[in-house]
Design a protein around this motif. Structure first.
Motif, PDB file in Angstrom:
ATOM      1  N   GLN A 148      33.297  13.887  -2.159  1.00  0.00           N
ATOM      2  CA  GLN A 148      32.158  13.670  -3.048  1.00  0.00           C
ATOM      3  C   GLN A 148      31.191  14.846  -3.031  1.00  0.00           C
ATOM      4  O   GLN A 148      30.564  15.153  -4.056  1.00  0.00           O
ATOM      5  N   ALA A 149      31.084  15.523  -1.900  1.00  0.00           N
ATOM      6  CA  ALA A 149      30.232  16.707  -1.842  1.00  0.00           C
ATOM      7  C   ALA A 149      30.778  17.801  -2.758  1.00  0.00           C
ATOM      8  O   ALA A 149      30.024  18.454  -3.499  1.00  0.00           O
ATOM      9  N   ILE A 195      32.784  17.413  -5.402  1.00  0.00           N
ATOM     10  CA  ILE A 195      32.613  16.981  -6.793  1.00  0.00           C
ATOM     11  C   ILE A 195      31.160  17.156  -7.229  1.00  0.00           C
ATOM     12  O   ILE A 195      30.867  17.591  -8.343  1.00  0.00           O
ATOM     13  N   GLY A 196      30.235  16.837  -6.328  1.00  0.00           N
ATOM     14  CA  GLY A 196      28.820  16.967  -6.651  1.00  0.00           C
ATOM     15  C   GLY A 196      28.407  18.402  -6.912  1.00  0.00           C
ATOM     16  O   GLY A 196      27.622  18.682  -7.835  1.00  0.00           O
ATOM     17  N   ALA A 217      29.627  19.138 -10.354  1.00  0.00           N
ATOM     18  CA  ALA A 217      28.991  18.369 -11.423  1.00  0.00           C
ATOM     19  C   ALA A 217      27.499  18.663 -11.569  1.00  0.00           C
ATOM     20  O   ALA A 217      26.956  18.597 -12.674  1.00  0.00           O
ATOM     21  N   ALA A 269      35.245  18.490 -12.306  1.00  0.00           N
ATOM     22  CA  ALA A 269      34.679  17.370 -11.547  1.00  0.00           C
ATOM     23  C   ALA A 269      35.186  16.034 -12.102  1.00  0.00           C
ATOM     24  O   ALA A 269      35.504  15.115 -11.331  1.00  0.00           O
ATOM     25  N   GLN A 302      37.563  13.516  -9.919  1.00  0.00           N
ATOM     26  CA  GLN A 302      37.057  12.172  -9.642  1.00  0.00           C
ATOM     27  C   GLN A 302      38.000  11.112 -10.193  1.00  0.00           C
ATOM     28  O   GLN A 302      38.252  10.084  -9.542  1.00  0.00           O
ATOM     29  N   GLN A 327      27.547   7.450  -3.643  1.00  0.00           N
ATOM     30  CA  GLN A 327      28.274   8.553  -4.272  1.00  0.00           C
ATOM     31  C   GLN A 327      27.298   9.600  -4.808  1.00  0.00           C
ATOM     32  O   GLN A 327      27.456  10.806  -4.567  1.00  0.00           O
ATOM     33  N   LEU A 328      26.268   9.144  -5.518  1.00  0.00           N
ATOM     34  CA  LEU A 328      25.287  10.064  -6.079  1.00  0.00           C
ATOM     35  C   LEU A 328      24.510  10.783  -4.979  1.00  0.00           C
ATOM     36  O   LEU A 328      24.221  11.980  -5.091  1.00  0.00           O
ATOM     37  N   GLN A 362      26.586  13.612  -3.502  1.00  0.00           N
ATOM     38  CA  GLN A 362      26.711  14.692  -4.479  1.00  0.00           C
ATOM     39  C   GLN A 362      25.409  15.481  -4.607  1.00  0.00           C
ATOM     40  O   GLN A 362      25.422  16.719  -4.664  1.00  0.00           O
ATOM     41  N   SER A 380      24.640  19.373  -3.545  1.00  0.00           N
ATOM     42  CA  SER A 380      24.192  20.277  -4.605  1.00  0.00           C
ATOM     43  C   SER A 380      22.830  20.880  -4.283  1.00  0.00           C
ATOM     44  O   SER A 380      22.561  22.047  -4.622  1.00  0.00           O
ATOM     45  N   TRP A 385      29.563   8.457 -14.011  1.00  0.00           N
ATOM     46  CA  TRP A 385      30.550   8.055 -12.995  1.00  0.00           C
ATOM     47  C   TRP A 385      30.920   6.580 -13.151  1.00  0.00           C
ATOM     48  O   TRP A 385      32.072   6.205 -12.908  1.00  0.00           O
TER      49      TRP A 385
END
Length: 299
Positions: free
Chosen positions: A69-70, A72-73, A76, A166, A170, A183-184, A187, A191, A232
């Motif tokens: 998730q890091a 992907i963040g 994204a 991303a 995902q 999840q957020l 991320q 970021s 998401w």
């Protein structure tokens, strides 16, 4: 889930409304501070707001999921928001920046053609084509090259590629019960660290102690938390093509935001573009519904 957002199409409309609000935020923030500094504080504040609600679950997560998730963040958030905002600051016209950034649905569709178990069918290509036509019509008046250095035009293209990657990564992950807020948070935290370094190279990280800067960062929480959160959420329940294709509505809606907030004129092409993009979204959703019915009919 709220009953009001139980329909996939309503969720996508809410996504577009929140996502396109970022245009207003950066249009206003550009007069308050450098865009990379605004982006850093936007991401950091959002992560801090989510921390109390996500920390308990984060502590129990395997490092593998946190790392996924890091990564992907970073793609994204830092990879999408930072380059597009910086391109406009450097002089790329907003219309061209929006057009290049919103090529991500096309890149997602092409990526699905290369991945095993994924495909983009004819009706989906039609929907994506209508959506792209809508973006071209809506942003046509703002497609001047601007006054930016040549390399700056690659920045919004990089944003489109980062969001497409991303989205595809995902969508390929195994189904997870990971809470959306967790999840957020992961991320955004990752970021924020990236933007800490990037914005720090450009200048001091101290935020201007002005009401304007505070209002800009607070407004940008709408696309950060609600926009990406809905993106998401939609991706968990729909195909990458349909979810990313909804973003073709973002440039026309962003122009409506500009009209409402900055009294910019509404061009006929913008309204026509909105209709084309809406037709594309409806076509993508129809293709998705028929795709769910085909296996059932074949049994």
């Amino acid at each position: 889930m709220s009953p009001a957002l139980s329909s996939p199409l309503l969720r996508q409309f809410a996504l577009v409304l929140c996502w396109s609000a970022g245009f207003v935020g950066y249009r206003y923030a550009a007069d308050q501070a450098p865009t990379l500094l605004v982006t850093f504080w936007r991401l950091l504040l959002a992560a801090l707001l989510l921390l109390p609600f996500a920390w308990t679950e984060v502590r129990r997560l395997p490092l593998k999921i946190i790392g996924q998730q890091a990564g992907i963040g970073v793609l994204a958030f830092a990879g999408v928001v930072g380059p597009a905002a910086k391109a406009i600051e450097l002089g790329v016209s907003p219309g061209l920046a929006a057009l290049l950034s919103d090529l991500s649905p096309l890149l997602v569709a092409l990526g699905c053609c290369l991945l095993p178990g994924q495909r983009t069918n004819g009706r989906q290509w039609l929907g994506l084509g209508l959506g792209l036509a809508g973006v071209l019509l809506a942003t046509g008046a703002g497609l001047g090259l601007g006054v930016a250095p040549a390399w700056a035009y690659a920045l919004p293209l990089g944003s489109a590629l980062a969001l497409a990657l991303a989205t595809l990564v995902q969508s390929r992950l195994p189904p997870s019960r990971l809470a959306l807020r967790t999840q957020l948070f992961i991320q955004l935290a990752a970021s924020s660290l990236v933007m800490l370094g990037v914005a720090g190279v450009e200048g001091p990280l101290t935020p201007p102690l002005t009401l304007g800067f505070a209002l800009a960062v607070l407004w940008l929480l709408i696309p950060t938390l609600l926009g990406f959160g809905l993106y998401w959420l939609c991706l968990r329940q729909g195909s990458p093509q349909a979810v990313s294709g909804a973003l073709y509505l973002s440039p026309p809606v962003a122009l409506l935001w500009a009209w409402a907030c900055f009294d910019e004129p509404l061009a006929p092409g913008m309204l026509l573009g909105l209709l084309f993009a809406l037709a594309g979204l409806l076509c993508l959703n129809a293709a998705e519904r028929s795709g769910r019915l085909e296996p059932a009919l074949g049994r």
